[in-house]
Design an enzyme around this catalytic site. Structure first.
Site, mmCIF file in Angstrom:
data_model
loop_
_atom_site.group_PDB
_atom_site.id
_atom_site.type_symbol
_atom_site.label_atom_id
_atom_site.label_comp_id
_atom_site.label_asym_id
_atom_site.label_seq_id
_atom_site.Cartn_x
_atom_site.Cartn_y
_atom_site.Cartn_z
ATOM 1 N N CYS A 1 13.720 20.506 5.540
ATOM 2 C CA CYS A 1 12.722 20.406 6.604
ATOM 3 C C CYS A 1 12.935 19.266 7.585
ATOM 4 C CB CYS A 1 11.334 20.289 6.011
ATOM 5 S SG CYS A 1 11.094 18.787 5.061
ATOM 6 N N ALA B 1 -1.134 3.861 -7.218
ATOM 7 C CA ALA B 1 -2.205 4.711 -6.673
ATOM 8 C C ALA B 1 -3.382 4.880 -7.619
ATOM 9 C CB ALA B 1 -1.648 6.078 -6.258
ATOM 10 N N CYS C 1 7.750 22.864 5.709
ATOM 11 C CA CYS C 1 8.201 22.261 4.459
ATOM 12 C C CYS C 1 7.974 23.253 3.339
ATOM 13 C CB CYS C 1 7.434 20.971 4.178
ATOM 14 S SG CYS C 1 7.652 20.339 2.497
ATOM 15 N N HIS D 1 -8.089 1.521 -11.016
ATOM 16 C CA HIS D 1 -8.290 1.110 -12.405
ATOM 17 C C HIS D 1 -9.774 0.935 -12.687
ATOM 18 C CE1 HIS D 1 -4.006 0.203 -12.546
ATOM 19 N NE2 HIS D 1 -4.144 -0.517 -11.458
ATOM 20 N N THR E 1 0.826 -1.204 0.000
ATOM 21 C CA THR E 1 0.000 0.000 0.000
ATOM 22 C C THR E 1 0.863 1.258 0.000
ATOM 23 O OG1 THR E 1 -1.657 -1.231 1.258
ATOM 24 C CG2 THR E 1 -1.938 1.148 1.161
ATOM 25 N N SER F 1 -2.051 -6.180 -7.998
ATOM 26 C CA SER F 1 -2.858 -5.371 -8.902
ATOM 27 C C SER F 1 -3.979 -6.207 -9.514
ATOM 28 C CB SER F 1 -1.962 -4.803 -10.007
ATOM 29 O OG SER F 1 -2.719 -3.995 -10.864
#
Lengths: 140, 496, 436
Positions: B455, B60, B413, B63, B55, B351
């Site tokens: 950062c 990401a 950041c 589909h 994960t 997938s």
């Protein structure tokens, strides 16, 4: 121009003259200087330098190499936890770690002014460790 | 039914109705679903954070579902999951962007295959259309000259997987679920109508076990069953990440024609403006072997030159690799074990695992668990508060926040414009960040061009303060990933 | 909205020098916006000495050099804000009705945020970009391997070490023999770590020979030229690195791998001008320098936006940074007086042997009495001539004994000489004795 790593040749056990090589750092040319020293370490001859400054540097570097040392010391009440410090003059190269030991023991408290003496006459060398900057206190 | 009291007293274990092994996207979806019901749930994961396995490292993409084999669980759950995501992300307050996708064929043979995929989509009720190559190139100028035919899948979407998983687990936790991170399962013993699940830290006892353990699901099942029933191999996929841009390389997901080894090397926009390029597909024996390799990254780069006209090497800011859990049947295994009653395998979730996850959870909960173990639904289900995206607010909204909490006025950041208040929030909320990587996954410091160069020291300072630890104790990720090895001046000072 | 004559973005060496020079040249309302806790920029963590030889004829430490300039700043009524992050720079579109006229007079809107004021927009007639640069990362150069803790760019490790007082590791390997890497080799050694070696992709070091001597040789730290790190080992924390020799094309040579048991890898593999704000504003960048394309006034393609210091091109000597800041400041004042109106000019080119030339163009009418061109050679050379051409005419030739890519060079030409011929200006390296 290749800048090869120069290894100082180990001193000869027998009492003969030594040959030493170094790269001059006075200007960007970086002449390769060759020196011949007698058994006591006195310079007999120098070659390879393009100017007089190189000779001066080589002499100093071969007989009594010195360095300016910069480091930090602990500081409380300052904007940061460390204060940068510097030796007031160059110190003998072989005393660097002795001086570092003394520097590591120190703790100062803000406010500090630039050039304040943090350690006077460190290791009896006649050189001070001074602050490289001013740092105000965050707890007025 | 089950002598909870005596078992608990004997083993000093934590007693649960359900133990979910694995806090990846699948485990998180299942936990959230089950937390609607009146049962006690524990989620255990060996990693130091949720969403730290596959994960953590994938494309990401939700589909559309055009690609899996007809009749497979993959096809069924992908299509269903793809339809569920938008609503779920709206409920959770997490990112979901319908980018659409092109599937690009580059030869006559590929055009034939493209037609098969087209028919898959039509048959499955997935919106699909051919587009002319002229239009495709106008829309996506990065497409290469090799592309001869293009099919568009407008319902293809992208999410922010770590955010989704964390949000799901947050809701599970605020609705009573217990989360145990850094708990690696070492043995599972079937006993008295339940399971004793032992980890390196403690003992759990549960009526049911849900095995959502990713690449380790085969070994977890083996612990319970006493023998190896199925085998999972880790299949590595490596990616490049391109810097954020107002003019990203691609707007849509760009698929090549898939092959036996998978969907192929893709170009994928992300929810935060980056572009992912990858993955390759290489089996590895090391289930922790998520290192990138010269060969793998070169392969990705070369393969991309089929569908794309350029590989923008100077825009690469990072590369990473993930490990898919690949089973021998090339399909999901989602069923109650026939040798271990009450033990549910949700395995081989490669997938389209991410896209299928909500549908898998729906099936597991509604068709596998509840019919047999009919816990009643809770009266109310608490919702999580979404994280504020400060850099997307109007100046008036931003200033209102600063008035309320000045830490919203301190940008920590610079590359991703993340404020101190957001970082603190990410640490303090349920399933909060406890590591530098945890902060990065939740609110992005370290994701940008400078990769934390500016950062990280600031994030370390904030984590130390919030967690009440010294900066030297702050971790990058796992417990063995300390950052700072000590203070300067320690040696000299101590020797006095 | 508060209004200023000049808004300086970045309170490091370039920004402070620019602001002071603006003020001294008649700009009354000048403000510096700085993201860190205090002014000074990167110098505050460069605690070693060697700064200020040209500017003050002294060898100061970084913090001391910064303090000199901050004290100078304190003599003038120049506003500054710290802990303040600039988020956007834009040309004020509302004024741009008449495109041509507006282009030269349009104000700039700068947005910033800090805890005291929140999100604020201010207006400035001119903006000076002085944001410095960031370090190139492991991700950008694509070293394969795991992503454990223990990998930092040298500057981040330097900040932890010198400002916060933390060691980042015990057994260090450094990739990149630029000055930052060499300086850190010494610093880490002095603070008790073991530096196992420094690797350099090129066959020559990028750092000053003084640093090779005082940071590596002094401590017997080996330098591996023509080598690079080809793999990082260790899943949670760095446990080792694989070093390989590279060929003439800088490609790793299989079979030459050696391994070091390091727990830390520091990267000193280049600096990148931090121009994200500039790009958003529409400033055009030069592909070689990574900084803005500018003329001799340090003005970018957007009238009234100037650039100086590391954000314009990466420097080696802070003295040159301060000088460039002064040039930008002086010219921002000229801009405000309407003296930089002309757009006629010629471009400059990097000829054979030259990596880049700055400025990339010269305004024939605007230019002052002399123009100084900064350049870097693309490879080391000895006993050559630096020749400046306009068109086919050689207008200046300077003999040089040694030129290194790591050392920024300059050549100054006065106005009459520059105007003595026509055509593009090109700087090239020629062997001595070649008549142009």
């Amino acid at each position: 121009m290749k800048e090869d790593k120069i290894n100082e040749k180990k001193a000869n056990e027998k009492k003969t003259n030594q040959k030493k090589e170094l790269i001059c750092i006075v200007c960007p040319i970086g002449c390769h200087i060759e020196a011949e020293l007698d058994p006591e370490g006195n310079i007999l001859s120098l070659s390879g330098n393009s100017c007089g400054r190189g000779a001066v540097y080589a002499k100093a570097e071969l007989t009594n190499p010195v360095r300016v040392l910069t480091s930090t010391v602990k500081i409380t009440d300052g904007l940061y936890r460390r204060l940068p410090v510097i030796t007031s003059q160059a110190i003998p190269k072989d005393r660097i770690f002795d001086v570092m030991k003394e520097i590591n023991k120190v703790q100062v408290c803000a406010p500090v002014k630039i050039n304040d003496i943090v350690i006077g006459d460190v290791c009896g060398l006649g050189v001070d460790i001074i602050s490289s900057r001013s740092m105000e206190s965050v707890n007025p | 039914m089950f002598n909870e009291l005596s078992l608990g007293a004997q083993t000093g274990a934590d007693m649960y109705d359900i133990i979910i092994i694995g806090a990846g996207i699948t485990g998180c979806f299942i936990a959230r679903e089950m937390s609607r019901y009146q049962c006690k749930i524990a989620v255990v994961d060996a990693e130091n954070d949720v969403a730290n396995g596959a994960t953590m490292a994938n494309s990401a993409i939700v589909h559309a579902g055009y690609d899996p084999e007809e009749g497979s669980l993959k096809a069924r759950f992908n299509v269903r999951g793809s339809r569920m995501y938008e609503e779920i992300c709206r409920e959770l307050g997490t990112e979901y962007i319908r980018t659409s996708a092109y599937v690009a064929a580059c030869s006559a043979e590929e055009v034939e295959k493209l037609e098969e995929l087209y028919q898959n989509a039509v048959r499955r009720g997935i919106p699909v259309a051919y587009v002319s190559t002229e239009e495709a190139r106008k829309e996506e100028p990065a497409l290469s000259d090799h592309v001869v035919k293009v099919m568009e899948l407008p319902t293809t979407a992208i999410i922010y997987p770590w955010e989704t998983a964390t949000a799901l687990m947050e809701e599970a936790v605020i609705n009573g679920c217990d989360l145990f991170l850094a708990n690696k399962v070492t043995s599972i013993i079937k006993d008295n109508g339940g399971y004793q699940v032992k980890t390196n830290r403690q003992m759990f006892v549960g009526k049911l076990v849900i095995n959502a353990a990713g690449v380790y699901a085969d070994q977890i099942y083996q612990m319970a069953a006493g023998k190896k029933i199925f085998t999972i191999k880790a299949r590595k996929g490596e990616y490049y990440v391109l810097d954020r841009s107002d003019n990203p390389l691609v707007k849509r997901v760009i698929y090549p024609i898939p092959s036996a080894s998978g969907k192929g090397v893709l170009a994928v926009p992300t929810t935060h403006g980056n572009v992912l390029l990858g993955p390759n597909s290489v089996f590895t024996d090391d289930k922790e072997g998520n290192d990138t390799t010269r060969e793998g990254l070169d392969y990705v780069r070369n393969q991309l030159m089929k569908t794309l006209r350029v590989f923008p090497a100077n825009k690469v800011i990072r590369s990473f690799a993930g490990l898919r859990a690949s089973g021998e049947q090339h399909d999901f295994i989602i069923e109650e074990s026939d040798v271990c009653e009450g033990f549910f395998n949700v395995a081989c979730i490669e997938s389209p695992g991410l896209a299928s996850a909500p549908a898998i959870a729906e099936y597991v909960v509604n068709e596998l668990i509840l019919p047999k173990y009919p816990w009643s639904v809770k009266e109310s289900f608490k919702r999580r508060e979404p994280l504020l995206r400060v850099n997307k607010m109007t100046p008036e909204e931003q200033n209102e926040l600063v008035r309320m909490n000045p830490a919203y006025g301190r940008i920590v950041c610079r590359c991703e414009q993340v404020t101190e208040a957001e970082i603190v929030e990410a640490i303090r909320r349920p399933v909060g960040a406890t590591t530098v990587k945890g902060v990065k996954k939740r609110v992005r410091p370290g994701m940008g061009r400078c990769q934390g160069g500016f950062c990280e020291p600031l994030v370390v300072e904030i984590l130390a303060r919030e967690l009440g630890i010294t900066p030297q104790e702050v971790l990058l990720d796992s417990e063995k990933s300390l950052l700072l090895t000590g203070e300067t001046k320690e040696v000299g000072g101590e020797q006095g | 909205m508060n209004e200023y004559d000049v808004i300086v973005i970045g309170g490091g060496s370039a920004g402070i020098a620019a602001a002071v020079e603006c003020y001294k040249n008649g700009c009354e309302k000048v403000i510096i916006l700085e993201r860190d806790k205090e002014l000074g920029g990167i110098l505050l963590q460069c605690i070693h000495n060697g700064f200020g030889l040209h500017m003050f004829q002294e060898e100061l430490s970084g913090p001391a050099y910064a303090q000199r300039w901050i004290e100078e700043l304190g003599k003038y009524e120049i506003a500054y804000k710290v802990n303040t992050m600039v988020t956007h720079v834009n040309v004020d579109a509302h004024i741009a009705e008449d495109a041509a006229k507006a282009k030269s007079e349009a104000d700039k809107i700068v947005e910033y945020v800090n805890q005291a004021e929140g999100y604020v927009r201010i207006r400035g007639k001119a903006v000076i970009l002085a944001m410095g640069c960031r370090e190139r990362t492991r991700g950008a150069i694509g070293i394969p391997g795991y992503r454990p803790s223990g990998i930092w760019s040298a500057g981040t490790a330097q900040r932890y070490l010198n400002m916060e007082g933390y060691m980042v590791g015990k057994r260090i390997f450094i990739l990149g023999s630029g000055d930052i890497g060499l300086i850190m080799a010494r610093r880490m050694t002095l603070e008790g770590a073991r530096v196992l070696g420094v690797a350099e992709l090129m066959p020559y070091s990028n750092g000053l020979s003084r640093n090779i001597k005082q940071c590596l040789e002094d401590f017997d730290i080996p330098l591996y030229l023509s080598h690079t790190v080809t793999k990082i080992l260790g899943k949670d924390r760095v446990s080792g690195i694989e070093l390989s020799e590279v060929d003439d094309n800088m490609q790793p040579i299989p079979g030459t791998e050696i391994y070091f048991e390091a727990d830390t890898l520091l990267l000193s593999v280049g600096l990148i001008p931090e121009n994200n704000l500039s790009e958003e504003a529409g400033v055009i960048l030069h592909p070689k320098t990574g900084g803005a394309v500018v003329d001799e006034a340090k003005q970018t393609n957007i009238p009234g936006i100037f650039a100086c210091g590391n954000v314009l091109h990466v420097h080696d000597l802070v003295d040159f940074v301060s000088k460039e800041g002064q040039e930008a400041g002086r010219n921002a004042a000229r801009y405000l007086r309407g003296e930089l109106k002309s757009e006629k000019g010629f471009v400059t080119k990097a000829g054979s042997g030259i990596g880049y030339v700055m400025p990339q163009k010269v305004n024939a009418d605007n230019m002052e009495e002399t123009v100084e061109f900064m350049f870097r050679v693309s490879q080391p050379c000895q006993n050559v001539s630096v020749s400046v051409y306009r068109g086919d005419t050689c207008i200046k030739k300077v003999n040089k004994r040694v030129l290194l890519p790591a050392e920024m060079e300059k050549v100054k030409l006065d106005k009459t000489l520059l105007q003595s011929a026509e055509g593009d200006l090109e700087i090239r390296i020629e062997s001595r004795g070649v008549i142009g």
